[in-house]
Design an enzyme around this catalytic site. Sequence first.
Site, PDB file in Angstrom:
ATOM      1  N   SER A 181     -11.437  34.120 -17.134  1.00 59.42           N
ATOM      2  CA  SER A 181     -12.792  34.296 -16.590  1.00 59.42           C
ATOM      3  C   SER A 181     -13.939  33.280 -16.754  1.00 59.42           C
ATOM      4  O   SER A 181     -14.692  33.048 -15.889  1.00 59.42           O
ATOM      5  CB  SER A 181     -13.363  35.461 -16.712  1.00 59.42           C
ATOM      6  OG  SER A 181     -13.778  36.007 -17.891  1.00 59.42           O
ATOM      7  N   HIS A 209      -8.952  38.336 -12.365  1.00 57.02           N
ATOM      8  CA  HIS A 209      -9.257  37.040 -11.632  1.00 57.02           C
ATOM      9  C   HIS A 209      -8.067  36.568 -10.960  1.00 57.02           C
ATOM     10  O   HIS A 209      -8.364  35.550 -10.311  1.00 57.02           O
ATOM     11  CB  HIS A 209      -9.917  36.056 -12.428  1.00 57.02           C
ATOM     12  CG  HIS A 209     -11.472  36.498 -12.756  1.00 57.02           C
ATOM     13  ND1 HIS A 209     -12.371  36.331 -11.700  1.00 57.02           N
ATOM     14  CD2 HIS A 209     -11.738  36.996 -13.909  1.00 57.02           C
ATOM     15  CE1 HIS A 209     -13.493  36.655 -12.601  1.00 57.02           C
ATOM     16  NE2 HIS A 209     -13.153  37.142 -13.555  1.00 57.02           N
ATOM     17  N   LYS A 240     -13.252  42.794  -7.703  1.00 63.02           N
ATOM     18  CA  LYS A 240     -13.181  41.426  -7.345  1.00 63.02           C
ATOM     19  C   LYS A 240     -12.751  41.114  -5.889  1.00 63.02           C
ATOM     20  O   LYS A 240     -13.356  41.331  -5.273  1.00 63.02           O
ATOM     21  CB  LYS A 240     -12.833  40.741  -8.581  1.00 63.02           C
ATOM     22  CG  LYS A 240     -13.488  40.822  -9.887  1.00 63.02           C
ATOM     23  CD  LYS A 240     -13.095  40.406 -10.928  1.00 63.02           C
ATOM     24  CE  LYS A 240     -14.049  40.765 -12.475  1.00 63.02           C
ATOM     25  NZ  LYS A 240     -13.384  40.582 -13.631  1.00 63.02           N
TER      26      LYS A 240
END
Length: 392
Positions: A181, A209, A240
Site C-alpha cells: 500500500s 489494494h 477500497k
Amino acid sequence: MALTDFLVEELNSLKQAGLYRPLKELQSPQRPRSLIDGREVINLSSNNYLGLADDPRLKQAMIEATEAYGAGSGAVRTIIGTMTIHNRLEEKLAEFKHVEAAVVFQSGFTCNSGVIPVLVGEGDAVISDELNHASIIDGCRLSKAKIHRFRHADMDDLERVLKETDGQYRRRLIITDGVFSMDGDIAPLPDIVELAEKYGCMTYVDDAHSSGVLGKNGRGSVNHFGLDGRVTVQVGTLSKAVGVLGGYVAGPRALIELLWHKGRPFLFSTSHPPGVAAACLKAIEIMESEPELIDRLWENTRYFKKGLTDLGLDTGRSETPITPVIVGDEVKAMQLSDRLLEEGVFAQGIAYPTVPRGKARVRTIVTAAHTKEDLDEALAAFAKVGRELGLI
Ligand SMILES: *Cc1c(COP(=O)(O)O)cnc(C)c1O
C-alpha cells in the site's frame, strides 16, 4: 502532574518533529474533485479506484436494501445477524473468486486480525514480508505463532527463512500483501507459491489494494498471475475499489465454516447493515459487466506515472495505481503535501512509522474517474512545487 500529562507530552513531541496531522474534513462525496476543508481540490488520496463509492447504482441498492431490511442488522452473524443479503454477497464472492466459499468480515482490518489466529497458533510459524500491512502484523501477534520476517519481496531471504524453520514447527504460513500500500509494487506471487509448495507451507495473500485493480474483472493478484487454486487463503477488501466497506476471506469451505466458529470479530462484533452488503453485491456485478472501468483505471495509471517520472520525480518501485513520490526527508514530504494542497491537489504526506525512516513520501492514487484534465492539472502542480522544494 496530572495522570494524563503524558498524552500532551507525546503530542508535543509530534508537533516539534513536524509530524502532527490534524484530520482533514471531506465535505463532498469521494470524487476526483472533492471539497476538502472548504476548497475544491483534485483528490489523489482516495482508495476509490473505480469511482464506485459515489456510484448511483450502489446508492440505489443501498437505499432499497435499507427500505426492505432496515438500517442495522441488530446482532452478530452467529446469533441472528446473518440476513439473506449477507449470504447472497458471500455466494457471489465465492463464485467471483473461483473458490469453494467466502465469508465477509466488517473490514479488511478485522479480517486479518480474525483469520490469521485460526490458521496458526502456538507451535506454528508465520513467515511475513517485512512491509506487510499493520492489520496483518496485529493478526500475527494475536495468533501467538512465532513470527519470522523476510526482507521485502526478497525470494532468497524467504528461502533462507524457509530452510531455517524447516521441521521446527507444526504448521507454517507464508503471508504477504498482494499489492503493497505504500510503494504500489506487486508481490512476486509465482515465486512465493513455488517456494511454499516446495517447503510445504500454507499461503495467505491480502489483496486489499488488488481487489478491483488486478486480475480479470478485478479478481485480484492471484488471478492476475494465473495462480487460481494454488493459494490457500485470499483476503480482499470491500472498502477500497469495491467502494463500500468490509473485508472477505475466499478459500476452502472448511476454513470458511471454521471462521463461523472461531473468527473473533465475526463472532463478537455486529454484522454489516444490509445496505452495505447490498451495495457491495452491486459493485461486484458492475465489475463483472463493465471491464472498461478497470481499463480506464490502468490507462490513467500509466499516464500519471509517466507524467511524474518525466518530471524527474522518484516513484520508487510502483507498478500499480498507487504511485509514491519519494522525498526521503520527513518534514520536506509534509511540505510537499501542504504546498500541493495550496495549489489545489490533495496527496497525503506519509512518514515514519507508516514507512521506514528516510523514506518519507507523498502518495498518489489515481482512479478510473479522473479525467486527463484532472491529471494534467495535478502534474502541473507537482512540477511547480517540485521545483520550489528542489526535488527536480
Ligand atoms: C487497507 C488495508 C486493509 C484494511 O482494509 P479495511 O477494509 O480498510 O479495514 C488491510 N490490508 C491491507 C493490505 C490494506 O491496504
